[in-house]
Design a protein around this motif. Structure first.
Motif, mmCIF file in Angstrom:
data_model
loop_
_atom_site.group_PDB
_atom_site.id
_atom_site.type_symbol
_atom_site.label_atom_id
_atom_site.label_comp_id
_atom_site.label_asym_id
_atom_site.label_seq_id
_atom_site.Cartn_x
_atom_site.Cartn_y
_atom_site.Cartn_z
ATOM 1 N N ALA A 158 0.830 -1.208 0.000
ATOM 2 C CA ALA A 158 0.000 0.000 0.000
ATOM 3 C C ALA A 158 0.861 1.253 0.000
ATOM 4 C CB ALA A 158 -0.943 -0.006 1.195
ATOM 5 N N ASP A 159 1.981 1.225 0.714
ATOM 6 C CA ASP A 159 2.940 2.328 0.714
ATOM 7 C C ASP A 159 4.126 1.891 -0.144
ATOM 8 O OD1 ASP A 159 4.861 4.265 1.129
ATOM 9 O OD2 ASP A 159 4.746 4.208 3.319
ATOM 10 N N PRO A 160 4.265 2.445 -1.365
ATOM 11 C CA PRO A 160 5.339 2.000 -2.260
ATOM 12 C C PRO A 160 6.743 2.205 -1.709
ATOM 13 C CG PRO A 160 3.747 3.371 -3.441
ATOM 14 C CD PRO A 160 3.415 3.444 -1.984
ATOM 15 N N ASP A 161 6.872 3.045 -0.685
ATOM 16 C CA ASP A 161 8.192 3.283 -0.108
ATOM 17 C C ASP A 161 8.447 2.433 1.132
ATOM 18 O OD1 ASP A 161 8.979 5.304 -1.978
ATOM 19 O OD2 ASP A 161 7.537 6.619 -0.996
ATOM 20 N N ALA A 162 7.521 1.548 1.468
ATOM 21 C CA ALA A 162 7.676 0.721 2.668
ATOM 22 C C ALA A 162 6.932 -0.603 2.497
ATOM 23 C CB ALA A 162 7.173 1.473 3.904
ATOM 24 N N LEU A 163 7.474 -1.504 1.690
ATOM 25 C CA LEU A 163 6.887 -2.835 1.548
ATOM 26 C C LEU A 163 6.912 -3.530 2.900
ATOM 27 C CD1 LEU A 163 8.607 -4.054 -1.750
ATOM 28 C CD2 LEU A 163 6.279 -3.201 -1.474
ATOM 29 N N ARG A 164 5.864 -4.302 3.194
ATOM 30 C CA ARG A 164 5.793 -4.950 4.499
ATOM 31 C C ARG A 164 5.246 -6.359 4.347
ATOM 32 N NH1 ARG A 164 1.944 -3.734 9.153
ATOM 33 N NH2 ARG A 164 0.627 -3.097 7.450
ATOM 34 N N ALA A 165 6.007 -7.343 4.837
ATOM 35 C CA ALA A 165 5.524 -8.728 4.836
ATOM 36 C C ALA A 165 4.430 -8.841 5.886
ATOM 37 C CB ALA A 165 6.661 -9.687 5.134
ATOM 38 N N ARG A 166 3.243 -9.290 5.474
ATOM 39 C CA ARG A 166 2.113 -9.433 6.396
ATOM 40 C C ARG A 166 2.094 -10.795 7.059
ATOM 41 N NH1 ARG A 166 -0.954 -5.057 7.589
ATOM 42 N NH2 ARG A 166 -2.553 -6.567 8.013
ATOM 43 N N GLY A 167 2.698 -11.774 6.411
ATOM 44 C CA GLY A 167 2.712 -13.117 6.971
ATOM 45 C C GLY A 167 3.367 -14.066 5.997
ATOM 46 N N SER A 168 3.800 -15.192 6.539
ATOM 47 C CA SER A 168 4.505 -16.163 5.716
ATOM 48 C C SER A 168 4.220 -17.559 6.247
ATOM 49 C CB SER A 168 6.008 -15.862 5.778
ATOM 50 O OG SER A 168 6.692 -16.583 4.814
ATOM 51 N N ALA A 169 4.143 -18.520 5.326
ATOM 52 C CA ALA A 169 3.916 -19.912 5.719
ATOM 53 C C ALA A 169 4.870 -20.799 4.928
ATOM 54 C CB ALA A 169 2.472 -20.319 5.449
ATOM 55 N N ARG A 170 5.471 -21.768 5.602
ATOM 56 C CA ARG A 170 6.388 -22.705 4.954
ATOM 57 C C ARG A 170 5.594 -23.631 4.048
ATOM 58 N NH1 ARG A 170 11.093 -22.576 3.342
ATOM 59 N NH2 ARG A 170 12.361 -22.526 5.184
ATOM 60 N N LEU A 171 6.081 -23.854 2.836
ATOM 61 C CA LEU A 171 5.414 -24.733 1.878
ATOM 62 C C LEU A 171 6.076 -26.098 1.870
ATOM 63 C CD1 LEU A 171 5.019 -22.268 -1.127
ATOM 64 C CD2 LEU A 171 3.270 -22.965 0.513
ATOM 65 N N SER A 172 5.282 -27.120 1.702
ATOM 66 C CA SER A 172 5.838 -28.474 1.626
ATOM 67 C C SER A 172 5.884 -28.974 0.186
ATOM 68 C CB SER A 172 5.017 -29.441 2.482
ATOM 69 O OG SER A 172 3.689 -29.486 2.011
ATOM 70 N N GLY A 173 5.344 -28.194 -0.734
ATOM 71 C CA GLY A 173 5.344 -28.581 -2.144
ATOM 72 C C GLY A 173 5.107 -27.364 -3.009
ATOM 73 N N ALA A 174 4.948 -27.578 -4.283
ATOM 74 C CA ALA A 174 4.745 -26.484 -5.230
ATOM 75 C C ALA A 174 3.371 -25.857 -5.021
ATOM 76 C CB ALA A 174 4.877 -27.005 -6.652
ATOM 77 N N VAL A 175 3.262 -24.594 -5.377
ATOM 78 C CA VAL A 175 1.996 -23.881 -5.282
ATOM 79 C C VAL A 175 1.696 -23.258 -6.647
ATOM 80 C CG1 VAL A 175 3.032 -21.712 -4.494
ATOM 81 C CG2 VAL A 175 0.674 -22.211 -3.933
ATOM 82 N N ASP A 176 0.444 -23.268 -7.023
ATOM 83 C CA ASP A 176 -0.001 -22.623 -8.253
ATOM 84 C C ASP A 176 -0.234 -21.157 -7.926
ATOM 85 O OD1 ASP A 176 -1.261 -21.622 -10.473
ATOM 86 O OD2 ASP A 176 -2.701 -23.268 -10.643
ATOM 87 N N ILE A 177 0.735 -20.314 -8.280
ATOM 88 C CA ILE A 177 0.663 -18.902 -7.910
ATOM 89 C C ILE A 177 -0.525 -18.219 -8.577
ATOM 90 C CG2 ILE A 177 2.229 -18.038 -9.692
ATOM 91 C CD1 ILE A 177 2.245 -16.852 -6.063
ATOM 92 N N ALA A 178 -0.904 -18.639 -9.769
ATOM 93 C CA ALA A 178 -2.067 -18.055 -10.443
ATOM 94 C C ALA A 178 -3.343 -18.328 -9.641
ATOM 95 C CB ALA A 178 -2.195 -18.580 -11.862
ATOM 96 N N ALA A 179 -3.462 -19.544 -9.127
ATOM 97 C CA ALA A 179 -4.618 -19.873 -8.291
ATOM 98 C C ALA A 179 -4.577 -19.078 -7.000
ATOM 99 C CB ALA A 179 -4.659 -21.372 -7.995
#
Length: 185
Positions: A158-179
């Protein structure tokens, strides 16, 4: 790898050369009739486009010219006759690109998400966010960015001068990023 971008009725296809006298190309294909696609242009390039993003009449290509990373903007208002609008050498190579308006999101292969302002005809880095794992793909919707790699990370842009990670989860396999992009609000 081949990269694709589509703006009906046009399909842009970046094809990597083999190095055996076959160079790199950007193919422009008219797909107005899907049963009879027509090759409109083969544009030879001296570099391999590793990532591409299309927004309106602008096509962004990122890759390597020899060993030097670059970012190129093409004016595709005449799809079968693209014009080079800008060619910028960079210090980092991008594995994936997305563009929304005048902001270009670059996924750097070694683990950063770069937000680049491309409105003034030159590249201006607005912010860089270190990611928790090596990234593979990204999706952008509005001010939300989803990055997939060893982790799935949601980024607030939302603020182009301050990207912020909102959350993260460890993946155990591939993910369909489009989905995954369909889930972004």
């Amino acid at each position: 790898p081949t990269r694709l971008a589509r703006a009906p009725p046009w399909l842009y296809c970046s094809v990597r050369g083999t190095g055996a006298g076959i160079g790199h190309h950007l193919l422009v294909i008219d797909v107005a009739d899907p049963a009879a696609p027509r090759l409109a242009l083969v544009w030879s390039m001296s570099y391999a486009a590793e990532a591409m993003a299309l927004e309106g009449d602008r096509l962004w290509l990122a890759g390597l010219d020899g060993v030097l990373p670059y970012l190129q903007e093409l004016d595709v208002s005449q799809p079968d006759d693209p014009l080079s609008a800008a060619f910028t050498p960079l210090s980092r190579a991008y594995a994936d690109l997305r563009v929304r308006g005048d902001l270009l999101y670059g996924l750097e292969a070694l683990g950063t998400l770069d937000l680049i302002d491309v409105s003034a005809g030159f590249v201006w880095f607005r912010d860089v966010l270190d990611l928790p794992s090596l990234p593979a793909a990204l999706a952008v919707r509005g001010t939300s960015v989803l990055v997939a790699g060893g982790d799935l990370t949601l980024v607030d842009a939302a603020d182009p001068d301050a990207l912020r990670a909102r959350g993260s989860a460890r993946l155990s396999g591939a993910v369909d990023i489009a989905a995954g992009a369909t889930c972004l609000v």
